[in-house]
Scaffold this motif. Structure first.
Motif, PDB file in Angstrom:
ATOM      1  N   TYR A  57       0.817  -1.213   0.000  1.00 45.90           N
ATOM      2  CA  TYR A  57       0.000   0.000   0.000  1.00 45.90           C
ATOM      3  C   TYR A  57       0.854   1.269   0.000  1.00 45.90           C
ATOM      4  N   GLN A  58       1.915   1.298   0.771  1.00 48.65           N
ATOM      5  CA  GLN A  58       2.729   2.506   0.853  1.00 48.65           C
ATOM      6  C   GLN A  58       3.338   2.863  -0.505  1.00 48.65           C
ATOM      7  N   GLU A  59       3.825   1.864  -1.213  1.00 50.99           N
ATOM      8  CA  GLU A  59       4.390   2.105  -2.546  1.00 50.99           C
ATOM      9  C   GLU A  59       3.303   2.587  -3.506  1.00 50.99           C
ATOM     10  N   TRP A  60       2.140   1.947  -3.464  1.00 52.34           N
ATOM     11  CA  TRP A  60       1.033   2.352  -4.314  1.00 52.34           C
ATOM     12  C   TRP A  60       0.619   3.796  -4.013  1.00 52.34           C
ATOM     13  N   HIS A  61       0.494   4.117  -2.745  1.00 51.36           N
ATOM     14  CA  HIS A  61       0.069   5.451  -2.321  1.00 51.36           C
ATOM     15  C   HIS A  61       1.078   6.504  -2.783  1.00 51.36           C
ATOM     16  N   TRP A  62       2.361   6.216  -2.627  1.00 53.09           N
ATOM     17  CA  TRP A  62       3.406   7.150  -3.063  1.00 53.09           C
ATOM     18  C   TRP A  62       3.302   7.361  -4.573  1.00 53.09           C
ATOM     19  N   ASN A  63       3.156   6.279  -5.315  1.00 55.26           N
ATOM     20  CA  ASN A  63       3.066   6.379  -6.769  1.00 55.26           C
ATOM     21  C   ASN A  63       1.834   7.151  -7.215  1.00 55.26           C
ATOM     22  N   GLN A  64       0.715   7.002  -6.510  1.00 49.10           N
ATOM     23  CA  GLN A  64      -0.495   7.756  -6.851  1.00 49.10           C
ATOM     24  C   GLN A  64      -0.245   9.257  -6.713  1.00 49.10           C
ATOM     25  N   HIS A  65       0.373   9.651  -5.620  1.00 47.70           N
ATOM     26  CA  HIS A  65       0.661  11.080  -5.435  1.00 47.70           C
ATOM     27  C   HIS A  65       1.654  11.579  -6.478  1.00 47.70           C
ATOM     28  N   TYR A  66       2.634  10.763  -6.791  1.00 46.49           N
ATOM     29  CA  TYR A  66       3.608  11.165  -7.804  1.00 46.49           C
ATOM     30  C   TYR A  66       2.925  11.325  -9.165  1.00 46.49           C
ATOM     31  N   LEU A  67       2.029  10.415  -9.520  1.00 45.18           N
ATOM     32  CA  LEU A  67       1.293  10.532 -10.781  1.00 45.18           C
ATOM     33  C   LEU A  67       0.429  11.794 -10.798  1.00 45.18           C
ATOM     34  N   ASN A  68      -0.202  12.129  -9.668  1.00 44.03           N
ATOM     35  CA  ASN A  68      -0.981  13.370  -9.573  1.00 44.03           C
ATOM     36  C   ASN A  68      -0.097  14.581  -9.802  1.00 44.03           C
ATOM     37  N   LEU A  69       1.095  14.544  -9.232  1.00 44.82           N
ATOM     38  CA  LEU A  69       2.042  15.649  -9.410  1.00 44.82           C
ATOM     39  C   LEU A  69       2.467  15.759 -10.869  1.00 44.82           C
ATOM     40  N   GLN A  70       2.770  14.634 -11.505  1.00 43.35           N
ATOM     41  CA  GLN A  70       3.133  14.647 -12.917  1.00 43.35           C
ATOM     42  C   GLN A  70       1.999  15.201 -13.766  1.00 43.35           C
ATOM     43  N   GLN A  71       0.781  14.769 -13.501  1.00 46.52           N
ATOM     44  CA  GLN A  71      -0.374  15.243 -14.263  1.00 46.52           C
ATOM     45  C   GLN A  71      -0.526  16.755 -14.112  1.00 46.52           C
ATOM     46  N   TYR A  72      -0.378  17.239 -12.896  1.00 49.02           N
ATOM     47  CA  TYR A  72      -0.483  18.673 -12.654  1.00 49.02           C
ATOM     48  C   TYR A  72       0.594  19.430 -13.440  1.00 49.02           C
ATOM     49  N   CYS A  73       1.825  18.937 -13.387  1.00 50.94           N
ATOM     50  CA  CYS A  73       2.926  19.592 -14.105  1.00 50.94           C
ATOM     51  C   CYS A  73       2.674  19.592 -15.609  1.00 50.94           C
ATOM     52  N   ASN A  74       2.152  18.497 -16.138  1.00 49.41           N
ATOM     53  CA  ASN A  74       1.829  18.435 -17.565  1.00 49.41           C
ATOM     54  C   ASN A  74       0.743  19.433 -17.937  1.00 49.41           C
ATOM     55  N   GLU A  75      -0.269  19.563 -17.071  1.00 47.60           N
ATOM     56  CA  GLU A  75      -1.340  20.524 -17.329  1.00 47.60           C
ATOM     57  C   GLU A  75      -0.813  21.957 -17.312  1.00 47.60           C
ATOM     58  N   VAL A  76       0.064  22.259 -16.371  1.00 41.84           N
ATOM     59  CA  VAL A  76       0.651  23.596 -16.292  1.00 41.84           C
ATOM     60  C   VAL A  76       1.510  23.872 -17.526  1.00 41.84           C
ATOM     61  N   ALA A  77       2.308  22.882 -17.928  1.00 47.32           N
ATOM     62  CA  ALA A  77       3.152  23.051 -19.109  1.00 47.32           C
ATOM     63  C   ALA A  77       2.300  23.273 -20.358  1.00 47.32           C
ATOM     64  N   ALA A  78       1.209  22.539 -20.493  1.00 50.45           N
ATOM     65  CA  ALA A  78       0.325  22.702 -21.649  1.00 50.45           C
ATOM     66  C   ALA A  78      -0.315  24.088 -21.644  1.00 50.45           C
ATOM     67  N   ALA A  79      -0.718  24.552 -20.466  1.00 56.22           N
ATOM     68  CA  ALA A  79      -1.318  25.888 -20.374  1.00 56.22           C
ATOM     69  C   ALA A  79      -0.305  26.968 -20.732  1.00 56.22           C
ATOM     70  N   ARG A  80       0.925  26.791 -20.288  1.00 56.27           N
ATOM     71  CA  ARG A  80       1.976  27.766 -20.629  1.00 56.27           C
ATOM     72  C   ARG A  80       2.251  27.769 -22.127  1.00 56.27           C
ATOM     73  N   GLU A  81       2.312  26.580 -22.722  1.00 55.90           N
ATOM     74  CA  GLU A  81       2.541  26.470 -24.169  1.00 55.90           C
ATOM     75  C   GLU A  81       1.414  27.146 -24.936  1.00 55.90           C
ATOM     76  N   GLU A  82       0.188  26.960 -24.469  1.00 57.61           N
ATOM     77  CA  GLU A  82      -0.965  27.588 -25.104  1.00 57.61           C
ATOM     78  C   GLU A  82      -0.859  29.113 -25.019  1.00 57.61           C
ATOM     79  N   LYS A  83      -0.418  29.627 -23.870  1.00 58.33           N
ATOM     80  CA  LYS A  83      -0.249  31.074 -23.704  1.00 58.33           C
ATOM     81  C   LYS A  83       0.833  31.612 -24.632  1.00 58.33           C
TER      82      LYS A  83
END
Length: 178
Positions: free
Chosen positions: A80-106
């Protein structure tokens, strides 16, 4: 217990029951009431799995092996601990990708319509000045993006703190990711 686990999977969309130290009267976990008995049972199943399949301290009984096979068919999360860590890391990656896409659009918008970009910048400056300055200063101090969901933001701060503390090791693989 398998039926309770299947109900949990339907509600949560995954088979990663958290180990919990909650009282039966405690609040909910991510909007779902904590089933302490199910959590305790999952802890016991993870222990059996480690003893029988990972460390091979002993052979598993027929009923233990049947239970392990059934849990694997449900995509049960053994670590569970590994899964939980990976879930948060994936959320962070998704957020960073969304921010990068928004910046590229701007950037693309600024190249095609320079006046529009200036108008948006003026609006953003006005909006950011209208916000809660104490809250913004606190977030800036921690150097964590304001748009990051609060649970992921707390997780990221916790991971950074663990990196600073010598008594809590963070694997090199995780350090590279962060």
């Amino acid at each position: 217990m398998i039926a309770r686990l299947e109900k949990y999977v339907k509600q949560m969309g995954h088979c990663a029951v958290p180990p919990c130290a909650y009282d039966a009267e405690d609040e909910s976990h991510n909007g779902v009431r904590v089933d302490v008995a199910l959590s305790d049972w999952c802890i016991a199943q993870r222990q059996v799995y480690r003893e029988v399949c990972v460390f091979k301290y002993r052979p598993g009984t027929e009923s233990e092996m049947a239970c392990i096979r059934r849990l694997e068919s449900l995509d049960f999360v053994w670590d569970y601990q590994e899964w939980h860590w990976n879930q948060h890391y994936l959320n962070l990656q998704q957020y960073c990708n969304e921010v990068a896409a928004a910046r590229e659009e701007k950037i693309q918008l600024a190249a095609t319509e320079p006046n529009q970009h200036q108008k948006e910048s003026a609006v953003e400056t006005t909006l950011s000045n209208d916000g809660d300055s104490a809250n913004e200063k606190e977030h800036a101090k921690k150097a964590v993006p304001l748009g990051l969901p609060s649970e992921s933001r707390e997780w990221l701060l916790d991971q950074r703190q663990k990196q600073l503390e010598d008594d809590v090791p963070v694997s090199n693989e995780r350090k590279k990711k962060l």
